[in-house]
Design a protein around this motif. Structure first.
Motif, PDB file in Angstrom:
ATOM      1  N   ILE A  13       0.834  -1.206   0.000  1.00  0.00           N
ATOM      2  CA  ILE A  13       0.000   0.000   0.000  1.00  0.00           C
ATOM      3  C   ILE A  13       0.868   1.256   0.000  1.00  0.00           C
ATOM      4  O   ILE A  13       0.563   2.236  -0.689  1.00  0.00           O
ATOM      5  N   GLY A  14       1.968   1.233   0.739  1.00  0.00           N
ATOM      6  CA  GLY A  14       2.847   2.397   0.782  1.00  0.00           C
ATOM      7  C   GLY A  14       3.386   2.758  -0.579  1.00  0.00           C
ATOM      8  O   GLY A  14       3.415   3.939  -0.960  1.00  0.00           O
ATOM      9  N   LEU A  15       3.785   1.762  -1.343  1.00  0.00           N
ATOM     10  CA  LEU A  15       4.308   1.998  -2.686  1.00  0.00           C
ATOM     11  C   LEU A  15       3.221   2.529  -3.606  1.00  0.00           C
ATOM     12  O   LEU A  15       3.467   3.432  -4.422  1.00  0.00           O
ATOM     13  N   GLU A  16       2.024   2.003  -3.475  1.00  0.00           N
ATOM     14  CA  GLU A  16       0.917   2.498  -4.299  1.00  0.00           C
ATOM     15  C   GLU A  16       0.576   3.945  -3.951  1.00  0.00           C
ATOM     16  O   GLU A  16       0.227   4.742  -4.827  1.00  0.00           O
ATOM     17  N   LEU A  17       0.704   4.288  -2.681  1.00  0.00           N
ATOM     18  CA  LEU A  17       0.512   5.684  -2.276  1.00  0.00           C
ATOM     19  C   LEU A  17       1.532   6.581  -2.954  1.00  0.00           C
ATOM     20  O   LEU A  17       1.205   7.683  -3.413  1.00  0.00           O
ATOM     21  N   VAL A  18       2.773   6.120  -3.016  1.00  0.00           N
ATOM     22  CA  VAL A  18       3.827   6.885  -3.693  1.00  0.00           C
ATOM     23  C   VAL A  18       3.427   7.150  -5.142  1.00  0.00           C
ATOM     24  O   VAL A  18       3.525   8.282  -5.637  1.00  0.00           O
ATOM     25  N   SER A  22       2.409  10.871  -6.481  1.00  0.00           N
ATOM     26  CA  SER A  22       3.295  11.414  -7.513  1.00  0.00           C
ATOM     27  C   SER A  22       2.476  11.878  -8.713  1.00  0.00           C
ATOM     28  O   SER A  22       2.715  12.967  -9.266  1.00  0.00           O
ATOM     29  N   GLN A  23       1.514  11.089  -9.105  1.00  0.00           N
ATOM     30  CA  GLN A  23       0.662  11.439 -10.240  1.00  0.00           C
ATOM     31  C   GLN A  23      -0.188  12.670  -9.954  1.00  0.00           C
ATOM     32  O   GLN A  23      -0.603  13.365 -10.876  1.00  0.00           O
ATOM     33  N   LYS A  24      -0.442  12.937  -8.669  1.00  0.00           N
ATOM     34  CA  LYS A  24      -1.227  14.107  -8.289  1.00  0.00           C
ATOM     35  C   LYS A  24      -0.371  15.363  -8.180  1.00  0.00           C
ATOM     36  O   LYS A  24      -0.864  16.431  -7.825  1.00  0.00           O
ATOM     37  N   ALA A 212      -7.035   0.631  -1.734  1.00  0.00           N
ATOM     38  CA  ALA A 212      -6.588   1.049  -0.405  1.00  0.00           C
ATOM     39  C   ALA A 212      -5.916   2.418  -0.455  1.00  0.00           C
ATOM     40  O   ALA A 212      -6.209   3.300   0.355  1.00  0.00           O
ATOM     41  N   ALA A 213      -5.010   2.597  -1.408  1.00  0.00           N
ATOM     42  CA  ALA A 213      -4.295   3.867  -1.527  1.00  0.00           C
ATOM     43  C   ALA A 213      -5.239   5.008  -1.895  1.00  0.00           C
ATOM     44  O   ALA A 213      -5.142   6.112  -1.355  1.00  0.00           O
ATOM     45  N   THR A 214      -6.155   4.741  -2.799  1.00  0.00           N
ATOM     46  CA  THR A 214      -7.135   5.756  -3.201  1.00  0.00           C
ATOM     47  C   THR A 214      -7.957   6.211  -2.006  1.00  0.00           C
ATOM     48  O   THR A 214      -8.237   7.412  -1.833  1.00  0.00           O
ATOM     49  N   PHE A 215      -8.340   5.257  -1.161  1.00  0.00           N
ATOM     50  CA  PHE A 215      -9.135   5.582   0.032  1.00  0.00           C
ATOM     51  C   PHE A 215      -8.331   6.441   1.004  1.00  0.00           C
ATOM     52  O   PHE A 215      -8.836   7.423   1.553  1.00  0.00           O
ATOM     53  N   ILE A 216      -7.091   6.068   1.225  1.00  0.00           N
ATOM     54  CA  ILE A 216      -6.231   6.836   2.138  1.00  0.00           C
ATOM     55  C   ILE A 216      -6.056   8.270   1.630  1.00  0.00           C
ATOM     56  O   ILE A 216      -6.162   9.237   2.390  1.00  0.00           O
ATOM     57  N   ILE A 217      -5.803   8.404   0.338  1.00  0.00           N
ATOM     58  CA  ILE A 217      -5.591   9.729  -0.242  1.00  0.00           C
ATOM     59  C   ILE A 217      -6.869  10.572  -0.161  1.00  0.00           C
ATOM     60  O   ILE A 217      -6.817  11.776   0.121  1.00  0.00           O
ATOM     61  N   LYS A 218      -8.014   9.929  -0.360  1.00  0.00           N
ATOM     62  CA  LYS A 218      -9.304  10.633  -0.278  1.00  0.00           C
ATOM     63  C   LYS A 218      -9.467  11.331   1.064  1.00  0.00           C
ATOM     64  O   LYS A 218      -9.999  12.448   1.140  1.00  0.00           O
TER      65      LYS A 218
END
Length: 245
Positions: A13-18, A22-24, A212-218
């Motif tokens: 999940i941490g890597l997906e958050l990265v 980054s894309q944002k 999971a990453a999308t939810f955290i970022i939201k």
């Protein structure tokens, strides 16, 4: 350009958050215990079009690495906009309340609880320099005392003492920190990404790291009107996505 530090960010999940942050358009510090491995991950990410990412060595159980990481961020950015306390461990199983050794419980708490406090306190001055500071503590639905007291809850029988109590303690710390910072522009929340398929659980979870990453970022990259001191969960079937403590 806003900056974000993610602990435990070299995989899952941490890597997906990265990737998603980054894309944002954020500058992402990819927190990793092993800098060589972290640099290799960043090199691969760069080759795949991801930019503005830097591996930074940080072991949440090692104060020296936390201070060194803080000094790097301060010298390069002068502040930090977002801290995502993602690093965590599950501990050895089984985890019985009556037989689990104190040392085993302390080992999990060192990362999941005390590590979060150490990193947060170290970076708080840099976060206070941001116009919209955010702290997201990545927790688990298993940290909900309310749900664990409900025999009808789908995870009621999973009482892993070390992990569950560490996340419940993390949730309590989140409440206290959010209260302390409530008169500043901080948003401090506990976020449960849901039961996700990762190395952490031998890929037993039904959720994806992308979800999971999308939810955290939201619930992290939010506006000034967003709530603070909440426990959001990707496993809650409710429009509010708020879990009971």
């Amino acid at each position: 350009m806003k900056s974000v530090l993610i602990t435990g960010a070299n995989r899952s999940i941490g890597l997906e958050l990265v990737k998603q942050l980054s894309q944002k358009g954020l500058f992402v510090y990819l927190g990793t215990r092993d800098l060589e491995k972290g640099n290799a991950v960043v090199k691969e990410l760069n080759a795949n079009g991801f930019e503005n990412i830097k591996a930074i060595q940080i072991d949440v159980t090692n104060p020296d690495t936390i201070l060194a990481a803080k000094n790097i961020v301060e010298s390069e950015k002068g502040k930090l906009d977002i801290l995502i306390n993602n690093a965590g461990i599950s501990g050895e199983f089984p985890q019985s309340a009556s037989t689990t050794a104190i040392n085993d419980i302390q080992h999990v708490f060192d990362t999941n609880f005390f590590g979060v406090i150490s990193v947060t306190q170290a970076f708080l001055d840099l976060l206070k320099k941001s116009e919209s500071p955010r702290i997201s503590n990545i927790t688990s639905g298993l940290g909900s005392l309310t749900l664990h007291s409900d025999p009808n809850w789908k995870y009621y029988n999973f009482k892993a003492t070390s992990y569950v109590t560490s996340k419940a303690a993390l949730n309590a710390f989140t409440i206290g920190l959010a209260y302390e910072l409530k008169d500043l522009p901080f948003k401090v929340n506990a976020i449960d990404p849901g039961y996700t398929s990762t190395d952490f659980n031998h890929h037993s979870g039904p959720g994806t790291v992308e979800s999971a990453a999308t939810f955290i970022i939201k619930h992290t990259v939010t506006d000034d009107n967003a709530p603070t001191g909440k426990f959001f969960s990707n496993d809650i079937d409710d429009e509010s996505e708020v879990s009971p403590w």
